[in-house]
Scaffold this motif. Structure first.
Motif: not given
Length: 144
Positions: A79-85
Motif C-alpha cells: 500500500a505504501v509503495d503504491a501510494l508513493a508511486a
C-alpha cells in the motif's frame, strides 16, 4: 428532524456527504460523525464541517490503497509503495498537511505516515461504532 439527517449521513457513503447535509446536524451529532470517521473535532460548527469534509476527501483518496490489516506487513508495504508511486512528493505533502501529519523527507515516509493515519482513523472509527452499538443495546434492554 436532525435525527433523520444523522441517520441519512451515517447510512450514506462519505463521498456523497455535502456541507448542507452536515450543517443540518447538531454539534453533538457532528461529534458522532467525527468519531465514526476516527477524527477529532474542536472549534465552531462551520470549522468542524470543513474539517470533516477535508478529512473525508483524504480518506476516500487513501481508501483505494489496500493494506489496512496491520498484521499483514507485506500488504502494508504494498500500500505504501503504491501510494508513493501514484502521487508526486508535493501531492503527498499536501495530503499530510490536511491530516496534520509530520512531513517526512521522502515520498515513502509521507506515504507511510498517510497509510498509518488512515488505518488509525479506521480503528478509532470502528471502536466508536462498537461503543455506540453497545450503548444502544444497553438502552434497549428492559429494566427489571
Amino acid at each position: 428532524m436532525s435525527r433523520g439527517w444523522l441517520f441519512r449521513i451515517i447510512t450514506t457513503p462519505p463521498a456523497a456527504w455535502s456541507a448542507d447535509d452536515l450543517g443540518r446536524l447538531t454539534g453533538s451529532e457532528l461529534g458522532s460523525v467525527a468519531a465514526l470517521m476516527g477524527v477529532g473535532m474542536t472549534g465552531r460548527k462551520a470549522e468542524r464541517i470543513a474539517r470533516i469534509l477535508a478529512l473525508r476527501d483524504l480518506r476516500v483518496t487513501l481508501a483505494h490503497f489496500a493494506g489496512d490489516d496491520e498484521a499483514d506487513q507485506a500488504g502494508l508495504h504494498a500500500a505504501v509503495d503504491a501510494l508513493a508511486a501514484a502521487y508526486r512528493g508535493r501531492e503527498l505533502r499536501e495530503m499530510c498537511l490536511v491530516a496534520q501529519l509530520y512531513l517526512g523527507k521522502t515520498k515513502r515516509a509521507k506515504a507511510v505516515a498517510l497509510i498509518q493515519w488512515r488505518n488509525s482513523c479506521r480503528r478509532r472509527g470502528q471502536q466508536a461504532l462498537r461503543e455506540a452499538k453497545a450503548a444502544t443495546r444497553a438502552e434497549a434492554r428492559p429494566v427489571q
